[in-house]
Design an enzyme around this catalytic site. Structure first.
Site, PDB file in Angstrom:
ATOM      1  N   CYS A 105      42.825  50.372  -2.118  1.00  0.00           N
ATOM      2  CA  CYS A 105      42.819  50.502  -3.587  1.00  0.00           C
ATOM      3  C   CYS A 105      43.049  51.941  -4.029  1.00  0.00           C
ATOM      4  O   CYS A 105      43.585  52.199  -5.117  1.00  0.00           O
ATOM      5  CB  CYS A 105      41.500  49.987  -4.144  1.00  0.00           C
ATOM      6  SG  CYS A 105      41.361  48.200  -3.949  1.00  0.00           S
TER       7      CYS A 105
ATOM      8  N   GLU B 295      13.127  29.668   3.774  1.00  0.00           N
ATOM      9  CA  GLU B 295      12.246  28.755   3.043  1.00  0.00           C
ATOM     10  C   GLU B 295      11.451  27.992   4.105  1.00  0.00           C
ATOM     11  O   GLU B 295      11.545  26.777   4.254  1.00  0.00           O
ATOM     12  CB  GLU B 295      13.086  27.803   2.173  1.00  0.00           C
ATOM     13  CG  GLU B 295      12.253  27.055   1.172  1.00  0.00           C
ATOM     14  CD  GLU B 295      13.083  26.340   0.087  1.00  0.00           C
ATOM     15  OE1 GLU B 295      14.283  26.628  -0.082  1.00  0.00           O
ATOM     16  OE2 GLU B 295      12.498  25.482  -0.582  1.00  0.00           O
TER      17      GLU B 295
ATOM     18  N   GLU C  32      39.704  46.321  -8.420  1.00  0.00           N
ATOM     19  CA  GLU C  32      40.675  47.271  -8.994  1.00  0.00           C
ATOM     20  C   GLU C  32      42.069  46.625  -9.124  1.00  0.00           C
ATOM     21  O   GLU C  32      42.793  46.857 -10.093  1.00  0.00           O
ATOM     22  CB  GLU C  32      40.807  48.510  -8.105  1.00  0.00           C
ATOM     23  CG  GLU C  32      39.488  49.270  -7.847  1.00  0.00           C
ATOM     24  CD  GLU C  32      38.786  48.817  -6.592  1.00  0.00           C
ATOM     25  OE1 GLU C  32      38.725  47.590  -6.344  1.00  0.00           O
ATOM     26  OE2 GLU C  32      38.279  49.685  -5.852  1.00  0.00           O
TER      27      GLU C  32
HETATM   28  N1  LIG Z   1       6.253  21.800  -2.544  1.00  0.00           N
HETATM   29  C1  LIG Z   1       7.051  22.776  -3.053  1.00  0.00           C
HETATM   30  C2  LIG Z   1       8.128  23.298  -2.298  1.00  0.00           C
HETATM   31  N2  LIG Z   1       8.345  22.779  -1.057  1.00  0.00           N
HETATM   32  C3  LIG Z   1       9.411  23.062  -0.344  1.00  0.00           C
HETATM   33  C4  LIG Z   1       9.601  22.269   0.932  1.00  0.00           C
HETATM   34  O1  LIG Z   1       9.326  23.125   1.976  1.00  0.00           O
HETATM   35  C5  LIG Z   1      11.032  21.744   1.014  1.00  0.00           C
HETATM   36  O2  LIG Z   1      11.885  22.862   1.172  1.00  0.00           O
HETATM   37  C6  LIG Z   1      11.350  20.997  -0.233  1.00  0.00           C
HETATM   38  O3  LIG Z   1      10.834  19.755  -0.071  1.00  0.00           O
HETATM   39  C7  LIG Z   1      12.831  21.045  -0.450  1.00  0.00           C
HETATM   40  O4  LIG Z   1      13.431  19.802  -0.295  1.00  0.00           O
HETATM   41  P1  LIG Z   1      14.985  19.691  -0.656  1.00  0.00           P
HETATM   42  O5  LIG Z   1      15.673  20.731   0.176  1.00  0.00           O
HETATM   43  O6  LIG Z   1      15.127  20.032  -2.110  1.00  0.00           O
HETATM   44  O7  LIG Z   1      15.380  18.324  -0.312  1.00  0.00           O
HETATM   45  N3  LIG Z   1       8.889  24.286  -2.813  1.00  0.00           N
HETATM   46  C8  LIG Z   1       8.661  24.771  -4.081  1.00  0.00           C
HETATM   47  O8  LIG Z   1       9.394  25.669  -4.535  1.00  0.00           O
HETATM   48  N4  LIG Z   1       7.644  24.266  -4.835  1.00  0.00           N
HETATM   49  C9  LIG Z   1       6.822  23.285  -4.370  1.00  0.00           C
HETATM   50  O9  LIG Z   1       5.934  22.854  -5.102  1.00  0.00           O
END
Ligand SMILES: Nc1c(/N=C/[C@H](O)[C@H](O)[C@H](O)COP(=O)(O)O)[nH]c(=O)[nH]c1=O
Length: 362
Positions: free
Chosen positions: A84, A291, A52
């Site tokens: 605001c 992840e 705002e």
């Molecule tokens: N193997 C796969 C993945 N694999 C993800 C792995 O667990 C690891 O996070 C990656 O190697 C990430 O590495 P960095 O952080 O980029 O250096 N993730 C995906 O989305 N697809 C795939 O095929």
């Protein structure tokens, strides 16, 4: 343009700041008079002016007698910036359209009341659902003081996250993996398990063509097995927090602290997810990207501490009863006990499917 279209514009401004405003919400505002847009703005970063403020500053004196469309109820309390609601009153604006109500029960409705007492007409709930969806992580964080958890998995068509040899490079397409980096950029922190560190040695940084904001790295590592030369330790471009149990090599922990790394040890020899989330919430981490490997995913799902799962499914078949499923653990004994989800989005991306699912609300 009509009222809905002006609010859509305000929502689009808010949407553009995804991942930048934590632990604040994403907010957009538009000032309009006689069909002319006099000012617009978005909240860009916690501690900086609210949406705002930007919109009214751009309108200047013309704000007198104008309408303002704002995606979240204007604040009425002194945070790091003045309220605001008072700014709107003093600007001479005479009608306020609001999408979402403030989720904080302590302040919800107070700003509206103050503006109404000053003779301003206030219309609430305009495109509420759309605006609420944008701030789902913020509303979760305000309510629970723990991060909104998104589990990210990548699997073959038959649900494998690695072949029986452990190989997983690459299951999903370059476009899918690029999309993962966008999600990393948008999150405050990214979490994985020590097995993934040992096996994949990931950087866990956000590497987009235009750069990217690296999320704080979080590693669950009960016995501090992480290799001292792991990428997440040596890279130092962003902080790494390692959560461990109490029985660890203290001298190794001291050594790691030299590399922008914090080792947080719980009092028992375990790493409870609930406590990890509480700890991250106390650090004002509003969104967490998990992840993990399949065992980490299983522990988050079995504990119920997740708000959504994003699965990138590739049109490949890895097969094999020794291949690794993307959710590990013991698994359910009976289908009736399997956690129920609902699919909320299914998109094609680079030949893969990106499937988003959320726990079914009771
Ligand atoms: N193997 C796969 C993945 N694999 C993800 C792995 O667990 C690891 O996070 C990656 O190697 C990430 O590495 P960095 O952080 O980029 O250096 N993730 C995906 O989305 N697809 C795939 O095929």
């Amino acid at each position: 343009m009509n009222h809905q279209e002006y609010m859509k514009l305000a929502i689009s401004l808010a949407a553009a700041t995804k991942g930048q405003t934590s632990p604040n919400p994403q907010v957009g505002a538009v000032v309009v008079k006689n069909g002319e847009i006099l000012g617009m703005g978005a909240h860009l970063k916690a501690g900086t002016p609210h949406a705002e403020v930007h919109a009214i500053a751009a309108a200047g004196d013309k704000a007198k007698g104008a309408d303002i469309y704002v995606t979240l109820e204007p604040c009425s309390h002194f945070g790091r910036t003045p309220p605001c609601a008072d700014l709107i009153i003093n600007s001479g604006i005479n009608r306020v359209f609001i999408a979402s109500a403030d989720p904080n029960p302590l302040v919800s409705g107070k700003g509206i009341e103050r503006m109404q007492d000053a003779g301003i007409e206030v219309v609430t709930g305009l495109l509420k659902e759309e605006a609420d969806a944008l701030n789902e992580p913020f509303f979760h964080f305000i309510k629970t003081k723990t991060p909104y958890v998104t589990i990210k998995a990548a699997s073959s068509f038959d649900g494998k996250t690695a072949a029986k040899t452990g190989d997983s490079k690459w299951i999903t397409s370059p476009e899918s993996r690029q999309d993962v980096h966008r999600l990393r950029h948008e999150h405050d922190a990214i979490l994985t398990g020590v097995n993934t560190i040992i096996h994949d040695n990931p950087l866990l940084t956000a590497r987009l063509p235009q750069g990217g904001k690296n999320p704080i790295r979080v590693v669950l590592d009960t016995n501090l097995r992480i290799p001292a030369d792991a990428n997440v330790i040596r890279d130092q471009s962003v902080k790494t927090i390692i959560f461990t149990g109490c029985e660890i090599d203290r001298s190794k922990a001291e050594e790691l602290k030299k590399y922008n790394t914090e080792v947080f040890s719980f009092s028992a020899n375990e790493v409870p997810i609930k406590e990890v989330l509480r700890n991250l919430g106390e650090r004002n981490i509003m969104t967490l990207f998990v992840e993990g490997g399949s065992e980490i995913h299983a522990s988050f799902i079995n504990s119920g501490f997740f708000q959504q799962i994003i699965l990138y499914m590739a049109p490949k078949i890895i097969g094999g009863n020794k291949a690794i499923p993307f959710i590990g653990g013991d698994g359910a004994n009976y289908v009736k006990d399997a956690p129920a989800l609902e699919f909320t989005e299914i998109e094609k991306i680079g030949g893969d499917l990106r499937i988003t699912a959320k726990p079914l609300r009771e």
